[in-house]
Design an enzyme around this catalytic site. Structure first.
Site, PDB file in Angstrom:
ATOM      1  N   VAL A   1       1.293  -1.361  -0.117  1.00 10.18           N
ATOM      2  CA  VAL A   1      -0.174   0.419  -0.633  1.00 10.18           C
ATOM      3  C   VAL A   1       1.014   1.322  -0.023  1.00 10.18           C
ATOM      4  O   VAL A   1       2.263   1.316   0.551  1.00 10.18           O
ATOM      5  CB  VAL A   1      -1.523   0.134   1.181  1.00 10.18           C
ATOM      6  CG1 VAL A   1      -0.229   0.577   2.346  1.00 10.18           C
ATOM      7  CG2 VAL A   1      -1.999   0.674   0.831  1.00 10.18           C
ATOM      8  N   CYS A   2       0.489   2.264  -0.598  1.00  2.54           N
ATOM      9  CA  CYS A   2       1.245   3.220  -0.506  1.00  2.54           C
ATOM     10  C   CYS A   2      -0.238   5.002  -0.423  1.00  2.54           C
ATOM     11  O   CYS A   2      -1.103   4.585   0.801  1.00  2.54           O
ATOM     12  CB  CYS A   2       1.960   3.803  -1.847  1.00  2.54           C
ATOM     13  SG  CYS A   2       0.455   3.666  -2.849  1.00  2.54           S
ATOM     14  N   GLN A   3       0.151   5.563  -0.909  1.00  5.47           N
ATOM     15  CA  GLN A   3      -1.184   6.919  -0.694  1.00  5.47           C
ATOM     16  C   GLN A   3      -2.179   6.078  -1.580  1.00  5.47           C
ATOM     17  O   GLN A   3      -3.499   6.936  -1.025  1.00  5.47           O
ATOM     18  CB  GLN A   3      -0.562   8.074  -1.022  1.00  5.47           C
ATOM     19  CG  GLN A   3      -1.684   9.106  -0.630  1.00  5.47           C
ATOM     20  CD  GLN A   3      -2.097   9.391   1.127  1.00  5.47           C
ATOM     21  OE1 GLN A   3      -1.411   8.844   1.662  1.00  5.47           O
ATOM     22  NE2 GLN A   3      -3.013   9.911   0.818  1.00  5.47           N
TER      23      GLN A   3
ATOM     24  N   THR B   1      -3.758   3.741   0.626  1.00  2.48           N
ATOM     25  CA  THR B   1      -4.538   4.879   2.176  1.00  2.48           C
ATOM     26  C   THR B   1      -5.355   5.690   1.926  1.00  2.48           C
ATOM     27  O   THR B   1      -6.028   5.258   3.197  1.00  2.48           O
ATOM     28  CB  THR B   1      -2.837   4.859   3.036  1.00  2.48           C
ATOM     29  OG1 THR B   1      -2.148   4.069   3.131  1.00  2.48           O
ATOM     30  CG2 THR B   1      -3.481   5.399   4.613  1.00  2.48           C
TER      31      THR B   1
ATOM     32  N   GLY C   1      -2.385   4.453  -4.644  1.00  2.00           N
ATOM     33  CA  GLY C   1      -1.630   3.735  -5.907  1.00  2.00           C
ATOM     34  C   GLY C   1      -0.678   3.171  -6.608  1.00  2.00           C
ATOM     35  O   GLY C   1       0.002   1.575  -7.021  1.00  2.00           O
TER      36      GLY C   1
END
Length: 104
Positions: free
Chosen positions: A63-65, A91, A67
């Site tokens: 996961v990141c901010q 996220t 995608g």
């Protein structure tokens, strides 16, 4: 290489049904501001050097901010022989869906 993606809803369902491994590839300040509970921070630039910290016996959710970086991270992990998926929406999507985050 095609990276598999799952939605934040799929991640939440997996989390509810048992232990999941979530690797957050954002920067430390982004992670501290709010992350998915239980997510382990390994910033994307460090991921290749920290593969030993990533489980190889189960599916890994990256996961990141939103995608983009998670797709890169999932591709790197898949290339290293680790079963990994990118969480589409990241996220930001998790938070927008009303799910809790942890700070610090």
């Amino acid at each position: 290489m095609t990276v598999r993606e799952i939605s934040v809803d799929d991640l939440a369902a997996a989390s509810n049904s048992g232990e999941v491994t979530v690797i957050d590839v954002r920067n430390p300040d982004e992670y501290a501001a709010g992350h998915i509970p239980g997510a382990h921070l390994i910033p994307l630039p460090e991921l290749g050097d920290r593969l030993a910290e990533v489980p190889t016996d189960r599916l890994v959710h990256v996961v990141c901010q939103s995608g983009g970086r998670s797709a890169q991270g999932a591709e790197l992990l898949t290339g290293a022989g680790i079963d990994a998926v990118s969480v589409d929406g990241g996220t930001q999507g998790w938070t927008a869906s009303g799910r809790p985050t942890t700070t610090g």
